[in-house]
Scaffold this active site. Structure first.
Site, mmCIF file in Angstrom:
data_model
loop_
_atom_site.group_PDB
_atom_site.id
_atom_site.type_symbol
_atom_site.label_atom_id
_atom_site.label_comp_id
_atom_site.label_asym_id
_atom_site.label_seq_id
_atom_site.Cartn_x
_atom_site.Cartn_y
_atom_site.Cartn_z
ATOM 1 N N PHE A 149 0.851 -1.183 0.000
ATOM 2 C CA PHE A 149 0.000 0.000 0.000
ATOM 3 C C PHE A 149 0.889 1.236 0.000
ATOM 4 O O PHE A 149 1.713 1.410 0.882
ATOM 5 C CB PHE A 149 -0.934 0.043 1.211
ATOM 6 C CG PHE A 149 -1.876 1.220 1.156
ATOM 7 C CD1 PHE A 149 -3.004 1.186 0.341
ATOM 8 C CD2 PHE A 149 -1.616 2.380 1.875
ATOM 9 C CE1 PHE A 149 -3.854 2.288 0.254
ATOM 10 C CE2 PHE A 149 -2.468 3.480 1.798
ATOM 11 C CZ PHE A 149 -3.588 3.433 0.982
ATOM 12 N N ASP A 234 9.185 2.460 1.920
ATOM 13 C CA ASP A 234 7.985 3.186 2.329
ATOM 14 C C ASP A 234 7.848 2.999 3.839
ATOM 15 O O ASP A 234 7.333 1.987 4.307
ATOM 16 C CB ASP A 234 6.763 2.644 1.585
ATOM 17 C CG ASP A 234 5.487 3.376 1.984
ATOM 18 O OD1 ASP A 234 5.504 4.103 3.010
ATOM 19 O OD2 ASP A 234 4.469 3.201 1.293
ATOM 20 N N LYS A 263 2.600 9.755 8.332
ATOM 21 C CA LYS A 263 1.874 9.300 9.534
ATOM 22 C C LYS A 263 2.468 9.797 10.853
ATOM 23 O O LYS A 263 2.181 10.896 11.284
ATOM 24 C CB LYS A 263 1.735 7.775 9.491
ATOM 25 C CG LYS A 263 0.833 7.328 8.337
ATOM 26 C CD LYS A 263 0.174 5.980 8.552
ATOM 27 C CE LYS A 263 -1.006 5.788 7.638
ATOM 28 N NZ LYS A 263 -0.735 5.149 6.370
HETATM 29 C C1 LIG Z 1 -0.895 5.384 4.945
HETATM 30 C C2 LIG Z 1 0.154 4.914 4.030
HETATM 31 C C3 LIG Z 1 0.451 5.599 2.838
HETATM 32 C C4 LIG Z 1 -0.349 6.795 2.374
HETATM 33 O O1 LIG Z 1 -0.206 7.874 3.226
HETATM 34 P P1 LIG Z 1 -1.242 9.113 3.086
HETATM 35 O O2 LIG Z 1 -0.742 10.105 4.091
HETATM 36 O O3 LIG Z 1 -2.596 8.572 3.392
HETATM 37 O O4 LIG Z 1 -1.140 9.601 1.694
HETATM 38 C C5 LIG Z 1 1.487 5.137 2.078
HETATM 39 N N1 LIG Z 1 2.213 4.068 2.442
HETATM 40 C C6 LIG Z 1 1.965 3.404 3.584
HETATM 41 C C7 LIG Z 1 2.824 2.241 3.946
HETATM 42 C C8 LIG Z 1 0.921 3.791 4.404
HETATM 43 O O5 LIG Z 1 0.651 3.100 5.514
#
Ligand SMILES: *Cc1c(COP(=O)(O)O)cnc(C)c1O
Length: 409
Positions: A149, A234, A263
């Site tokens: 994701f 990520d 986050k």
């Molecule tokens: C939440 C998340 C995203 C997206 O972040 P947003 O601030 O919602 O754009 C991307 N990668 C990972 C692993 C995430 O948990």
């Protein structure tokens, strides 16, 4: 036991009246829990009727120090009355202080500040393309994992290896190639002259809390080194102590060439970042920018949250409390045969069931006063604040047990 009322009922409208307002005014793109939150403090939140909940969602692994942490609210209040937004034509102190903090506490050399995780990942993907253009004869592909994701922008929908996020939005941004997670050979086979980078989550969060084997990232690191590929992580969900180390890569003993953060970075304010080693910093003046990215207000909040996490070694607390929570969840697993698995690292954890009951379990947990995320039809996810204590974990496990009893009755 968990339905104490009268603590935060500041609104006159009932939850169901607020929920009706959503139906009238808000785009229906997210299925929500029927809980209307009004106030939070630490690991607790209260809905508009004053019912108390233990918050094991924590704003999607954002509120790493819990709600309304004094260090963060004080920094926001101070900065709001000093200077909030300037254009990036000018320098501001909070932006530079945050940049220094992030660089000095990570394996990376430079940072760019954005407003969200997806935006940070867009940035690091642009860096990969430019790097490939300059250093790998025009290579542009980024290998990412199935079940990953990476966010909701058009290009991050393409990067995300889950067809259900992609199908409504075809045609996708080209240049993302998907392989099985936790499989180094799959990355080797997918590598071609067109490959510029590999982009992975240290632990797949939204994919159901999938922990790779300990040698996965080290072996990917070796492969990328041998091929001249960038290894991009990520760390949007795993960063800032979530896995029990300040950054997820530390849990696996490697260093990435670039990473995306968001986050937990801001402790509750919207801010993201991507970082790069100097030797692969391919972006040049004019290549990237943002109106709000690096805004003084969000940077002051992020500085307060991140320096608190570092100075108080909140990551170590996440490690200890992760083990404590795991013991509690393993205890439940030994008593309820429909619990198929308990897994996690630090305070990112999942409980898997042998049937698709996560929606029912989460609904019943709402009743009991525990907020959880049904991450998969058969799994729930735990991502509480990282400064949590046993005094909050114990009642959470009790409330979960009450919910499991009710659901299995
Ligand atoms: C939440 C998340 C995203 C997206 O972040 P947003 O601030 O919602 O754009 C991307 N990668 C990972 C692993 C995430 O948990």
């Amino acid at each position: 036991m968990s339905t104490q009322r009268g603590n935060g009922g500041t609104q006159e409208m009932t939850s169901s009246q607020w929920i009706d307002m959503e139906k009238q005014y808000y785009m229906f793109t997210v299925r929500r829990q029927p809980v209307v939150l009004a106030r939070g403090e630490g690991t607790k939140v209260w809905d508009v009727e004053g019912k108390e909940y233990l918050d094991f969602c924590a704003g999607w692994a954002v509120d790493n120090l819990g709600h309304s942490h004094p260090a963060i609210t004080e920094a926001i209040t101070r900065q709001a009355s000093t200077l909030m937004q300037t254009s990036n034509q000018f320098y501001t102190l909070p932006q530079l202080q945050l940049a220094q903090l992030l660089v000095e506490n990570s394996a990376l050399d430079k940072v760019f500040l954005s407003n969200s995780g997806a935006e940070a990942l867009e940035g690091v993907s642009k860096l990969a393309r430019k790097y490939g253009k300059k250093n790998r004869d025009g290579a542009y592909e980024v290998i990412t994992a199935f079940n990953s994701f990476h966010g909701r922008t058009m290009s991050m929908v393409a990067a995300t290896g889950q067809p259900h996020y992609q199908e409504p939005f075809q045609p996708l941004t080209p240049g993302f190639v998907h392989v099985d997670y936790n499989n180094v050979e799959a990355i080797m086979e997918a590598t071609t002259d067109r490959t510029a980078a590999v982009l992975l989550e240290p632990v797949q969060g939204e994919g159901g809390v999938i922990i790779p084997s300990p040698d996965y990232l080290p072996r990917v690191r070796e492969w990328c080194d041998s091929q001249g590929l960038l290894l991009l992580l990520d760390e949007v969900q795993t960063g800032f102590g979530r896995l029990g180390t300040l950054f997820g890569y530390e849990s696996f003993g490697i260093e990435p060439d670039g990473m995306a953060l968001a986050k937990g970075l801001g402790g509750g304010v919207p801010i993201g970042a991507f970082m790069s080693k100097d030797q692969c910093m391919a972006l040049e003046p004019g290549d990237h920018g943002s109106t709000f990215g690096g805004n003084a207000l969000t940077c002051a909040a992020a500085y307060a949250s991140t320096s608190y996490i570092i100075d108080n070694d909140v990551s170590a607390n996440a490690r200890r409390m992760g083990e404590y929570l795991r013991d509690g969840l393993e205890g439940l697993k030994s008593r309820y045969s429909f619990i198929a698995d308990v897994r996690g690292l630090g305070l990112l954890m999942a409980m898997e069931f042998d049937d698709n009951i996560s929606g029912k379990v989460v609904a019943q947990c709402n009743e009991e006063g525990l907020l959880l995320n049904p991450v998969k039809p058969n799994a729930i996810r735990f991502m509480p604040p990282l400064n949590i204590t046993p005094a909050e974990i114990d009642p959470a496990v009790e409330r979960l047990e009450a919910a499991l009893k009710a659901v299995s009755a």
